[in-house]
Every structure is written in C-alpha cells, then in structure tokens.
Design a protein around this motif. Sequence first.
Motif, PDB file in Angstrom:
ATOM      1  N   ALA A  28       0.556  -1.270   0.095  1.00 21.56           N
ATOM      2  CA  ALA A  28      -0.794  -0.030   0.086  1.00 21.56           C
ATOM      3  C   ALA A  28       1.017   1.428  -0.176  1.00 21.56           C
ATOM      4  O   ALA A  28       1.895   1.484   0.758  1.00 21.56           O
ATOM      5  CB  ALA A  28      -1.075  -0.357   1.636  1.00 21.56           C
ATOM      6  N   GLU A  29       0.089   2.216  -0.341  1.00 21.95           N
ATOM      7  CA  GLU A  29       1.178   3.710  -0.408  1.00 21.95           C
ATOM      8  C   GLU A  29       0.318   5.045  -0.260  1.00 21.95           C
ATOM      9  O   GLU A  29      -0.603   4.959  -1.647  1.00 21.95           O
ATOM     10  CB  GLU A  29       1.687   3.667  -2.055  1.00 21.95           C
ATOM     11  N   ARG A  69      -9.471   5.518   5.144  1.00 21.57           N
ATOM     12  CA  ARG A  69     -11.146   5.571   4.043  1.00 21.57           C
ATOM     13  C   ARG A  69     -10.050   5.049   2.998  1.00 21.57           C
ATOM     14  O   ARG A  69     -11.249   5.214   1.684  1.00 21.57           O
ATOM     15  CB  ARG A  69     -11.902   6.355   4.476  1.00 21.57           C
ATOM     16  N   ILE A  70      -9.241   6.417   2.350  1.00 22.36           N
ATOM     17  CA  ILE A  70      -8.715   6.190   1.621  1.00 22.36           C
ATOM     18  C   ILE A  70      -8.302   5.242   0.740  1.00 22.36           C
ATOM     19  O   ILE A  70      -8.257   5.308  -0.638  1.00 22.36           O
ATOM     20  CB  ILE A  70      -7.570   7.751   1.351  1.00 22.36           C
ATOM     21  N   LEU A  71      -7.474   4.566   1.439  1.00 23.77           N
ATOM     22  CA  LEU A  71      -6.844   3.168   0.854  1.00 23.77           C
ATOM     23  C   LEU A  71      -7.902   2.640   0.256  1.00 23.77           C
ATOM     24  O   LEU A  71      -7.383   1.638  -0.223  1.00 23.77           O
ATOM     25  CB  LEU A  71      -5.611   2.375   2.426  1.00 23.77           C
ATOM     26  N   ALA A 103      -2.605   4.269  -3.450  1.00 27.54           N
ATOM     27  CA  ALA A 103      -2.601   2.708  -4.059  1.00 27.54           C
ATOM     28  C   ALA A 103      -2.495   1.746  -3.427  1.00 27.54           C
ATOM     29  O   ALA A 103      -1.964   1.583  -2.721  1.00 27.54           O
ATOM     30  CB  ALA A 103      -0.640   2.422  -5.381  1.00 27.54           C
ATOM     31  N   ILE A 104      -2.951   0.564  -4.098  1.00 24.46           N
ATOM     32  CA  ILE A 104      -2.964  -1.187  -2.608  1.00 24.46           C
ATOM     33  C   ILE A 104      -2.438  -1.745  -4.034  1.00 24.46           C
ATOM     34  O   ILE A 104      -3.080  -1.963  -5.846  1.00 24.46           O
ATOM     35  CB  ILE A 104      -4.736  -1.153  -2.783  1.00 24.46           C
ATOM     36  N   PHE A 105      -1.159  -2.683  -3.909  1.00 23.65           N
ATOM     37  CA  PHE A 105      -1.278  -3.565  -5.407  1.00 23.65           C
ATOM     38  C   PHE A 105      -0.620  -2.767  -6.199  1.00 23.65           C
ATOM     39  O   PHE A 105      -0.415  -3.574  -7.288  1.00 23.65           O
ATOM     40  CB  PHE A 105      -1.303  -4.565  -4.996  1.00 23.65           C
ATOM     41  N   ARG A 151      -8.005  -7.811  -2.704  1.00 23.64           N
ATOM     42  CA  ARG A 151      -6.729  -7.958  -2.053  1.00 23.64           C
ATOM     43  C   ARG A 151      -7.000  -7.367  -0.974  1.00 23.64           C
ATOM     44  O   ARG A 151      -5.712  -7.679  -0.438  1.00 23.64           O
ATOM     45  CB  ARG A 151      -5.487  -7.504  -3.199  1.00 23.64           C
ATOM     46  N   ARG A 152      -7.534  -6.520  -0.313  1.00 21.58           N
ATOM     47  CA  ARG A 152      -7.804  -5.894   0.873  1.00 21.58           C
ATOM     48  C   ARG A 152      -8.730  -6.304   1.116  1.00 21.58           C
ATOM     49  O   ARG A 152      -9.719  -7.072   1.051  1.00 21.58           O
ATOM     50  CB  ARG A 152      -7.440  -4.504   0.382  1.00 21.58           C
ATOM     51  N   GLY A 153      -8.816  -6.989   2.977  1.00 18.79           N
ATOM     52  CA  GLY A 153      -9.658  -6.766   3.455  1.00 18.79           C
ATOM     53  C   GLY A 153      -9.523  -5.768   4.699  1.00 18.79           C
ATOM     54  O   GLY A 153      -8.879  -5.289   5.120  1.00 18.79           O
ATOM     55  N   ALA A 154     -10.396  -5.078   5.364  1.00 24.84           N
ATOM     56  CA  ALA A 154     -11.259  -3.812   6.507  1.00 24.84           C
ATOM     57  C   ALA A 154     -11.345  -4.344   7.351  1.00 24.84           C
ATOM     58  O   ALA A 154     -12.841  -4.919   7.523  1.00 24.84           O
ATOM     59  CB  ALA A 154     -10.847  -2.849   5.355  1.00 24.84           C
ATOM     60  N   GLN A 155     -11.698  -4.022   8.787  1.00 24.53           N
ATOM     61  CA  GLN A 155     -12.080  -4.052   9.823  1.00 24.53           C
ATOM     62  C   GLN A 155     -12.413  -2.044  10.280  1.00 24.53           C
ATOM     63  O   GLN A 155     -11.302  -1.656  10.526  1.00 24.53           O
ATOM     64  CB  GLN A 155     -11.612  -4.611  10.637  1.00 24.53           C
ATOM     65  N   LEU A 156     -13.092  -1.810  10.334  1.00 20.26           N
ATOM     66  CA  LEU A 156     -13.748  -0.163   9.805  1.00 20.26           C
ATOM     67  C   LEU A 156     -14.173  -0.505  11.046  1.00 20.26           C
ATOM     68  O   LEU A 156     -14.819  -0.571  12.934  1.00 20.26           O
ATOM     69  CB  LEU A 156     -14.598   0.198   8.833  1.00 20.26           C
TER      70      LEU A 156
END
Length: 248
Positions: free
Chosen positions: A12-13, A55-57, A69-71, A83-88
């Motif tokens: 991530a960037e 939230r931007i990612l 960017a993600i990957f 390719r991502r998972g999240a717990q908000l």
Amino acid sequence: MPVAGPVAQPVAELRGITKNYGAIAALRGIHLTIEPGELVALLGPNGAGKTTAVRILLGLTPATSGRAAIFGHHPASREARLRRGAQLQVAKVPETLRVREHIELFSSYYENPLPFAETIAAAGLKGIENRLFGDLSGGQRQRVLFALAICGNPGLLLLDEPTVGLDVEARRGLWTRIREYVARGGSVLLTTHYLDEADALANRIAVINQGRIAAEGTPAEIKERGAAAGLEDAFLAIMKESSLQEVA
Ligand SMILES: Nc1ncnc2c1ncn2[C@@H]1O[C@H](COP(=O)(O)OP(=O)(O)OP(=O)(O)O)[C@@H](O)[C@H]1O
Ligand SMILES: [Mg+2]
C-alpha cells in the motif's frame, strides 16, 4: 542504461496525500508505504486523520490530491478490492444474519476466499457459527468483523481501532490472530490508541498529528524520542513537538 533488479511492489502506498473536507484539512501531505510482510501502526490523537487515511486506501473517499495505491492499483478498483480486507472503526452488519451466513456472503465477494473452517479458526469463532449476529456480545461481534476482514484471504488488512471495547483476554486473542495473519505472509495497517498494542504488534509506527506524519520508525526508535521513558511518553513528546512546529 543499467537494468534495475526486481523491486518488491509496496502493498500500500500513500504519496503526498491531502484530504480536505470543506474547510477542514484532514490530511496535509502524507507519505506512507507498507511493504510486504509489514505491520504498520498508525498512532495519533482523535481527529489526527487516521481513519481518513484508511478510508482513502479503501477507496471509500477520494483524496483531494496525491496518489494512493493498493498493490499498484487504484484503491477503488476491483483489483484493489479483491486483495484487501478491512475492519472499520464504525462497522454495521445485519443483526438478523447468522455468523455463518455473514462469512459465506463476504467470502463470495472474493476470488480465492479462505475455506470456511479456516476463517472460523483464524477469527476464534468456533462454536458460535450458527448464532445470530444480533445475539452476540461486543467482543464476539468484533471477532465476526475480523473474520469478514480476513475471509477473502487478502494480502493487506486495514484495521481501524480493532480492539476497542475488548477485554484484556479478547484483545490478546486478537493480537495473536493478527500475528498469525502476518506470519502467513499478510501485511497490516493498524490504527490504535493503545500504545502497548502498537509496541506489541508493529514493526513500524507512524505517528500522525493534525494531518501530517509527525514521526516514523520502529517502536524502539519512536521510544527513543521520549528519552527512553516508554512509548506513551515518546508519543506525548512527539505530539508536543509537532504541534509547536505547527504554531511556529
Ligand atoms: N466526512 C467528514 N466530513 C467532515 N469532516 C470530517 C469527515 N471525516 C472526518 N472529518 C474530520 O477530519 C479530521 C480527521 O478525522 P479522522 O476521522 O480521520 O480522525 P482519526 O485520526 O481517525 O480520529 P479518531 O482517533 O477520533 O478516530 C477531523 O477533524 C474530522 O472531524
Ligand atoms: Mg478514527
């Protein structure tokens, strides 16, 4: 021209990210990179901009300027989503679905989800698969939300204050599960107000204050900033220093 060797792509960037909500400058030029296998903890006081960065990612809100960017993919793209998972921090899922149904539904969004039993084991949900979400305790709900974050077998987990409201045992349990996820090759961006949590889990800490990165380093490097008095004192020293710079 010399040929550059293979460079591992960042997971991530955030490059020069700013985010304005009307007159509020929530992020004021953030650079943050998560490399493969890293667990980066984002620390900072209330309103610093941590959730905004997450939230931007997640592609939930666009940056005002800069590159995220993600990957290597735009955060709102399908490639990034898979390719991502999240717990908000504030997460709502239907109360009238069973744990099993939530996991099966979320898993169906991904191309290579974890087998159901693996998700259950990795989130510590064995025995309550058939309970209604609405009947679960706060800690059990948190575990279901963690399950939904990892069920897609993502390479990146974004965890926004995942251990708020958990008792000590449950918090340590989640730490173990996060460590296991990293041991399996995953990368994590974790926001937290618990400095012991950042110390226990992170290989790198970024401290954010008033929308800027105020300090970044290993937990040991960050602690040195507080004259070795511990992470909490270092954190307070960094806050004071970066707020003074802001005023100057
Ligand atoms: N949707 C929004 N509209 C307007 N302002 C917002 C919005 N979301 C966040 N903000 C503002 O942006 C700033 C950063 O908020 P953010 O939620 O990113 O902070 P945070 O570091 O996650 O804080 P906390 O530790 O309290 O969760 C705050 O001043 C907040 O009030
Ligand atoms: Mg937040």
